[in-house]
Write a protein that holds these residues in place. Structure first.
Motif, PDB file in Angstrom:
ATOM      1  N   LEU A  27       0.811  -1.209   0.000  1.00 29.46           N
ATOM      2  CA  LEU A  27       0.000   0.000   0.000  1.00 29.46           C
ATOM      3  C   LEU A  27       0.848   1.266   0.000  1.00 29.46           C
ATOM      4  CD1 LEU A  27      -2.806  -0.969   2.572  1.00 29.46           C
ATOM      5  CD2 LEU A  27      -2.988  -0.863   0.079  1.00 29.46           C
ATOM      6  N   SER A  28       2.037   1.190   0.614  1.00 28.40           N
ATOM      7  CA  SER A  28       2.897   2.378   0.695  1.00 28.40           C
ATOM      8  C   SER A  28       3.370   2.840  -0.667  1.00 28.40           C
ATOM      9  CB  SER A  28       4.099   2.086   1.604  1.00 28.40           C
ATOM     10  OG  SER A  28       4.938   1.107   1.006  1.00 28.40           O
ATOM     11  N   THR A  29       3.295   1.966  -1.658  1.00 27.73           N
ATOM     12  CA  THR A  29       3.734   2.350  -3.004  1.00 27.73           C
ATOM     13  C   THR A  29       2.582   2.920  -3.826  1.00 27.73           C
ATOM     14  OG1 THR A  29       3.262   0.142  -3.893  1.00 27.73           O
ATOM     15  CG2 THR A  29       5.463   0.525  -2.983  1.00 27.73           C
ATOM     16  N   LEU A  30       1.355   2.873  -3.266  1.00 28.47           N
ATOM     17  CA  LEU A  30       0.181   3.332  -4.008  1.00 28.47           C
ATOM     18  C   LEU A  30      -0.144   4.776  -3.670  1.00 28.47           C
ATOM     19  CD1 LEU A  30      -2.107   0.204  -3.484  1.00 28.47           C
ATOM     20  CD2 LEU A  30      -0.780   0.767  -5.521  1.00 28.47           C
ATOM     21  N   ASN A  31      -0.684   5.487  -4.631  1.00 28.89           N
ATOM     22  CA  ASN A  31      -1.125   6.859  -4.400  1.00 28.89           C
ATOM     23  C   ASN A  31      -2.505   7.060  -5.019  1.00 28.89           C
ATOM     24  OD1 ASN A  31      -0.893   9.467  -3.422  1.00 28.89           O
ATOM     25  ND2 ASN A  31      -0.095  10.238  -5.372  1.00 28.89           N
ATOM     26  N   ASN A  32      -3.310   6.028  -4.955  1.00 28.78           N
ATOM     27  CA  ASN A  32      -4.660   6.070  -5.512  1.00 28.78           C
ATOM     28  C   ASN A  32      -5.616   6.605  -4.445  1.00 28.78           C
ATOM     29  OD1 ASN A  32      -7.376   5.240  -6.187  1.00 28.78           O
ATOM     30  ND2 ASN A  32      -6.448   3.964  -7.797  1.00 28.78           N
ATOM     31  N   LYS A  33      -6.172   7.785  -4.677  1.00 26.23           N
ATOM     32  CA  LYS A  33      -7.017   8.423  -3.672  1.00 26.23           C
ATOM     33  C   LYS A  33      -8.265   7.603  -3.377  1.00 26.23           C
ATOM     34  CE  LYS A  33      -5.522  13.196  -4.344  1.00 26.23           C
ATOM     35  NZ  LYS A  33      -5.934  14.581  -4.654  1.00 26.23           N
ATOM     36  N   THR A  34      -8.813   6.957  -4.395  1.00 27.04           N
ATOM     37  CA  THR A  34     -10.003   6.134  -4.190  1.00 27.04           C
ATOM     38  C   THR A  34      -9.700   4.964  -3.262  1.00 27.04           C
ATOM     39  OG1 THR A  34     -10.771   6.695  -6.407  1.00 27.04           O
ATOM     40  CG2 THR A  34     -11.796   4.787  -5.339  1.00 27.04           C
ATOM     41  N   LEU A  36      -7.171   4.779  -1.101  1.00 27.54           N
ATOM     42  CA  LEU A  36      -6.876   5.285   0.239  1.00 27.54           C
ATOM     43  C   LEU A  36      -8.155   5.692   0.964  1.00 27.54           C
ATOM     44  CD1 LEU A  36      -3.656   7.369  -0.516  1.00 27.54           C
ATOM     45  CD2 LEU A  36      -3.795   5.236   0.771  1.00 27.54           C
ATOM     46  N   GLY A  37      -9.114   6.229   0.194  1.00 27.39           N
ATOM     47  CA  GLY A  37     -10.407   6.557   0.789  1.00 27.39           C
ATOM     48  C   GLY A  37     -11.121   5.312   1.283  1.00 27.39           C
ATOM     49  N   PHE A  38     -11.038   4.243   0.496  1.00 28.67           N
ATOM     50  CA  PHE A  38     -11.635   2.965   0.896  1.00 28.67           C
ATOM     51  C   PHE A  38     -10.975   2.453   2.176  1.00 28.67           C
ATOM     52  CE2 PHE A  38     -11.297  -1.671   0.914  1.00 28.67           C
ATOM     53  CZ  PHE A  38     -12.642  -2.025   0.945  1.00 28.67           C
ATOM     54  N   ILE A  39      -9.647   2.567   2.242  1.00 28.24           N
ATOM     55  CA  ILE A  39      -8.914   2.117   3.435  1.00 28.24           C
ATOM     56  C   ILE A  39      -9.354   2.915   4.662  1.00 28.24           C
ATOM     57  CG2 ILE A  39      -6.636   1.964   4.515  1.00 28.24           C
ATOM     58  CD1 ILE A  39      -5.512   1.510   1.675  1.00 28.24           C
ATOM     59  N   PHE A  40      -9.568   4.235   4.458  1.00 24.47           N
ATOM     60  CA  PHE A  40      -9.988   5.088   5.574  1.00 24.47           C
ATOM     61  C   PHE A  40     -11.355   4.655   6.104  1.00 24.47           C
ATOM     62  CE2 PHE A  40     -12.245   9.018   6.964  1.00 24.47           C
ATOM     63  CZ  PHE A  40     -11.535   9.206   8.144  1.00 24.47           C
ATOM     64  N   GLY A 152      -1.309   9.394   3.385  1.00 21.11           N
ATOM     65  CA  GLY A 152      -0.751   8.312   4.200  1.00 21.11           C
ATOM     66  C   GLY A 152      -0.395   8.774   5.595  1.00 21.11           C
ATOM     67  N   PHE A 153       0.166   9.990   5.697  1.00 19.69           N
ATOM     68  CA  PHE A 153       0.506  10.578   6.997  1.00 19.69           C
ATOM     69  C   PHE A 153      -0.748  10.721   7.858  1.00 19.69           C
ATOM     70  CE2 PHE A 153       0.440  14.633   9.347  1.00 19.69           C
ATOM     71  CZ  PHE A 153       1.418  14.395  10.292  1.00 19.69           C
ATOM     72  N   ALA A 154      -1.800  11.317   7.274  1.00 16.49           N
ATOM     73  CA  ALA A 154      -3.050  11.520   8.014  1.00 16.49           C
ATOM     74  C   ALA A 154      -3.682  10.186   8.397  1.00 16.49           C
ATOM     75  CB  ALA A 154      -4.018  12.350   7.171  1.00 16.49           C
ATOM     76  N   LEU A 155      -3.586   9.217   7.496  1.00 16.60           N
ATOM     77  CA  LEU A 155      -4.173   7.895   7.735  1.00 16.60           C
ATOM     78  C   LEU A 155      -3.445   7.169   8.864  1.00 16.60           C
ATOM     79  CD1 LEU A 155      -6.446   6.132   6.587  1.00 16.60           C
ATOM     80  CD2 LEU A 155      -4.783   5.130   5.027  1.00 16.60           C
ATOM     81  N   LEU A 156      -2.127   7.285   8.878  1.00 17.92           N
ATOM     82  CA  LEU A 156      -1.330   6.617   9.915  1.00 17.92           C
ATOM     83  C   LEU A 156      -1.651   7.183  11.295  1.00 17.92           C
ATOM     84  CD1 LEU A 156       0.909   4.702  10.825  1.00 17.92           C
ATOM     85  CD2 LEU A 156       2.580   6.493  10.260  1.00 17.92           C
ATOM     86  N   VAL A 157      -1.680   8.522  11.405  1.00 17.27           N
ATOM     87  CA  VAL A 157      -1.985   9.150  12.698  1.00 17.27           C
ATOM     88  C   VAL A 157      -3.380   8.741  13.164  1.00 17.27           C
ATOM     89  CG1 VAL A 157      -2.318  11.325  13.935  1.00 17.27           C
ATOM     90  CG2 VAL A 157      -0.480  11.135  12.261  1.00 17.27           C
ATOM     91  N   THR A 158      -4.339   8.791  12.243  1.00 17.68           N
ATOM     92  CA  THR A 158      -5.730   8.458  12.589  1.00 17.68           C
ATOM     93  C   THR A 158      -5.855   7.017  13.053  1.00 17.68           C
ATOM     94  OG1 THR A 158      -6.478  10.037  10.911  1.00 17.68           O
ATOM     95  CG2 THR A 158      -8.108   8.489  11.755  1.00 17.68           C
ATOM     96  N   ALA A 159      -5.180   6.100  12.356  1.00 14.12           N
ATOM     97  CA  ALA A 159      -5.268   4.676  12.715  1.00 14.12           C
ATOM     98  C   ALA A 159      -4.706   4.424  14.112  1.00 14.12           C
ATOM     99  CB  ALA A 159      -4.521   3.838  11.683  1.00 14.12           C
TER     100      ALA A 159
END
Length: 664
Positions: A27-34, A36-40, A152-159
């Motif tokens: 996942l760290s190599t991906l930059n697909n907003k859709t 990442l939104g799904f992951i969130f 990714g930064f925002a997602l990591l902190v939130t998780a």
């Protein structure tokens, strides 16, 4: 040697961790907003799945006194009862009406069931997770994180924040919705601040509107949810001084015209307020003095930090009343170490904010979040929910450094992040599962905190609720004379003896002598009412109304009972009910007057008027209804009385009609 089950658990965790690391690297190599939104959104649903195990929890500790007034004035109508419930809240100086209103949306009656309350708490936690993500995504641009890694930064902190085990005592402890809602509005406040500050560069009118109205309303709502919402101004100061200016985000023109009156001045008011509240006499009802609190809190702050970094399932609990108090700088010796370390960290934060802005920010944010509840106010020493928002700054700082080293140490960063999330999730899962099983929760907290009297009290309560009656020896230390719960446990023994029909007049007299020498804890009120309820239902066949009358009169004469208004109120009210059955009007009115003096409320006022009217004392009944001075001692109580006044006017009119009929 490891058991087969333990070995299997370790291998399972290792397999899961290695799988998550592989997924994380992919996942760290991906930059697909859709994606990442799904992951969130998956993260939010996953968090709900973890916490839903606690939906079968119970009301504990401060839940009941805060929620039990719901529905007290149902006869006034839904909306009247709603507004009175809000206006008569006594959790803090403001009454916390926003939090109380949210409780009322779950249920407008008491007694109630915990399910809907807990579910709402979980949903508010998820909402806060969304706000944390938004806040961190906004910060990622200020912190000059590459666009590729901002989400990714925002997602990591939130998780890490959403799934931290320490939040269990905030999310599943129902009354701590006050902490959650206060955090909600503080997060919206810092978002309005960041957007408004940026807008000032292009449109000053829009910028100032966002700052004054957005931040102002957020601040007001945060305070009305819980008083430490005032710390929004402290968090904004930290963001401005330790992040924005450190990263060369200089303020726009005329910025100080807003910043000084709206942020600096309120923050100064916080410090002045704390200074004015530094009163040794306010600790008279605590087991510690002001100096002991100030000596102990630095150790507690570092204890919080330790458990933020290294969560321990067996340590997380609502009850830390057994935490050792510092009596001097060297007793225990860790006191002086903690104080020196705290001062050193604060100095480092200010002196190193340009060279080490993220470390300084984490320190300043954490300590700013503890200014109200971990300093001079005569509050409980230790509560984990106080870290709900303060720990966020630590995770932001760590995530920033993780992103900074990501390019060169990708496998290491993903491995550590994955392992932290796996371990935190595992501990959180076990903890929420425990909260969902009240009997296991009571047993676990007691086993892990055997010196906590509150844990022992919960243990006894859940065991006896399950039909397992414990011996006096098993209930120690709360059955020891030195315990703060000795009065409560003594009354609990009365209730059990009543149920078993083994109670005697001698035991009642012994109870009076015990209570005379004991600290009367607020929980004794509940135990007393439980005992009286059993007697009224005919369980205590050996205790006549005359014997009960003498017992209650003896209780009213105890000075330590008299100093606890709510318990004294209940005893006098029960005496009034006894004299009602005996048709002794004078004693009935005497004890009603006493009960009203201890705890003035409109129900007693109406009851007094009813009995006076029944006795033909119409003018006295009118005088009683006209004298509402004890019900209007504060501005909020005066507003509540305006709502109740309609019913009183109807009663007065009915009495006036009786006077007219009597005059004919």
């Amino acid at each position: 040697m490891l058991s087969i089950n333990a070995l299997f658990s370790l291998l399972t965790i290792r397999y899961i961790a290695s799988t998550i690391i592989k997924i994380g690297l992919t996942l760290s190599t991906l930059n697909n907003k859709t994606l990442l939104g799904f992951i969130f959104f998956f993260l939010l649903f996953f968090s709900y799945f973890i916490y839903r195990q606690g939906l079968t929890g119970i009301f504990i500790f401060d839940d009941i006194p805060n929620l039990s007034p719901m529905g007290r004035y149902n006869e006034l109508g839904f909306w009247s009862d709603f507004w009175v419930f809000l206006l008569e809240g006594n959790s803090g100086p403001t009454g916390r009406p926003i939090s109380l209103a949210s409780f009322y949306l779950n249920d407008s009656q008491w007694p109630s069931l915990p399910l809907s309350f807990i579910k709402t708490n979980i949903l508010i936690h998820l909402l806060n997770g969304v706000l944390v993500f938004w806040f961190c995504f906004k910060l990622s641009k200020i912190l000059k994180i590459a666009k590729t890694y901002q989400t990714g930064f925002a997602l990591l902190v939130t998780a890490v924040w959403l799934l931290h085990p320490m939040h269990t005592t905030t999310v599943l402890y129902i009354v701590q919705r006050m902490t959650e809602l206060s955090a909600t509005f503080m997060l919206t406040g810092v978002l309005f601040y960041l957007y408004g500050r940026k807008k000032l560069f292009t449109n000053q009118l829009s910028g100032f509107l966002l700052l004054y109205i957005g931040v102002g309303i957020s601040l007001l709502l945060a305070i009305l949810s819980k008083e430490n919402g005032i710390l929004l101004v402290a968090f904004i100061l930290v963001i401005e001084l330790f992040l924005l200016q450190a990263f060369k985000n200089n303020p726009p023109p005329r910025f100080n015209y807003w910043f000084l009156p709206a942020i600096v001045f309120p923050f100064a008011c916080v410090l002045i307020y704390l200074g004015l509240k530094t009163d040794p006499n306010s600790f008279i009802n605590r087991d510690f003095s002001l100096s002991e609190r100030l000596l102990t809190e630095p150790r507690i702050l570092f204890d919080y930090l330790y458990h933020i970094f290294i969560p321990n399932m067996n340590y997380i609990t609502v009850f830390h009343d057994n935490y050792p108090i510092s009596t001097s700088l060297i007793k225990p010796w860790t006191t002086i170490v903690a104080i020196v370390s705290l001062v050193s960290l604060v100095l480092f934060a200010f002196m190193g904010r340009k060279k080490y802005p993220l470390i300084s920010f984490a320190i300043a944010w954490f300590f700013a979040g503890h200014l109200i509840e971990s300093t001079v106010l005569p509050l409980e020493l230790y509560f984990e929910h106080r870290n709900y928002l303060p720990m966020l700054g630590i995770f932001i700082s760590i995530a920033w450094y993780a992103i900074k080293f990501f390019e060169t140490q990708k496998t290491l960063v993903v491995s550590i992040a994955s392992l932290v999330l796996v371990l935190n999730t595992f501990i959180l899962f076990q903890n929420t599962k425990l909260w969902g099983d009240p009997l296991e929760l009571g047993i676990s907290w007691f086993q892990n905190h055997p010196k906590s009297e509150r844990s022992r009290l919960l243990y006894v309560s859940v065991m006896e609720a399950a039909g397992i009656i414990l011996t006096t020896e098993q209930k120690k230390p709360i059955t020891s004379s030195s315990s703060q719960f000795y009065s409560s446990s003594t009354l609990l023994e009365l209730k059990n003896a009543c149920i078993n029909n083994s109670i005697t007049e001698r035991q009642l007299n012994t109870t009076v002598n015990i209570l005379k020498k004991s600290i009367i804890h607020i929980s004794a009120k509940t135990r007393f009412l439980e005992f009286m309820s059993k007697w009224e239902k005919g369980y205590c066949k050996n205790i006549s109304s005359e014997v009960m009358e003498h017992f209650l009169i003896k209780l009213t004469s105890l000075k330590n009972i008299q100093s606890h208004q709510y318990i004294a109120h209940d005893i006098h009210y029960k005496l009034s009910e006894l004299y009602k059955e005996k048709r002794d009007f004078q004693k009935l009115m005497y004890h009603l007057d006493k009960a009203y003096a201890y705890n003035p409320n409109i129900k007693l006022l109406r009851l007094k008027a009813f009995y006076l009217t029944s006795a033909g004392l119409y003018q006295e009944a009118l005088n009683t209804l006209n004298d509402t001075s004890l019900l209007e001692t504060t501005f909020r109580k005066k507003l509540a009385m305006k709502i109740k006044q309609k019913e009183l006017e109807q009663l007065k009119q009915a009495i006036r009609e009786k006077i007219k009929l009597a005059a004919k």
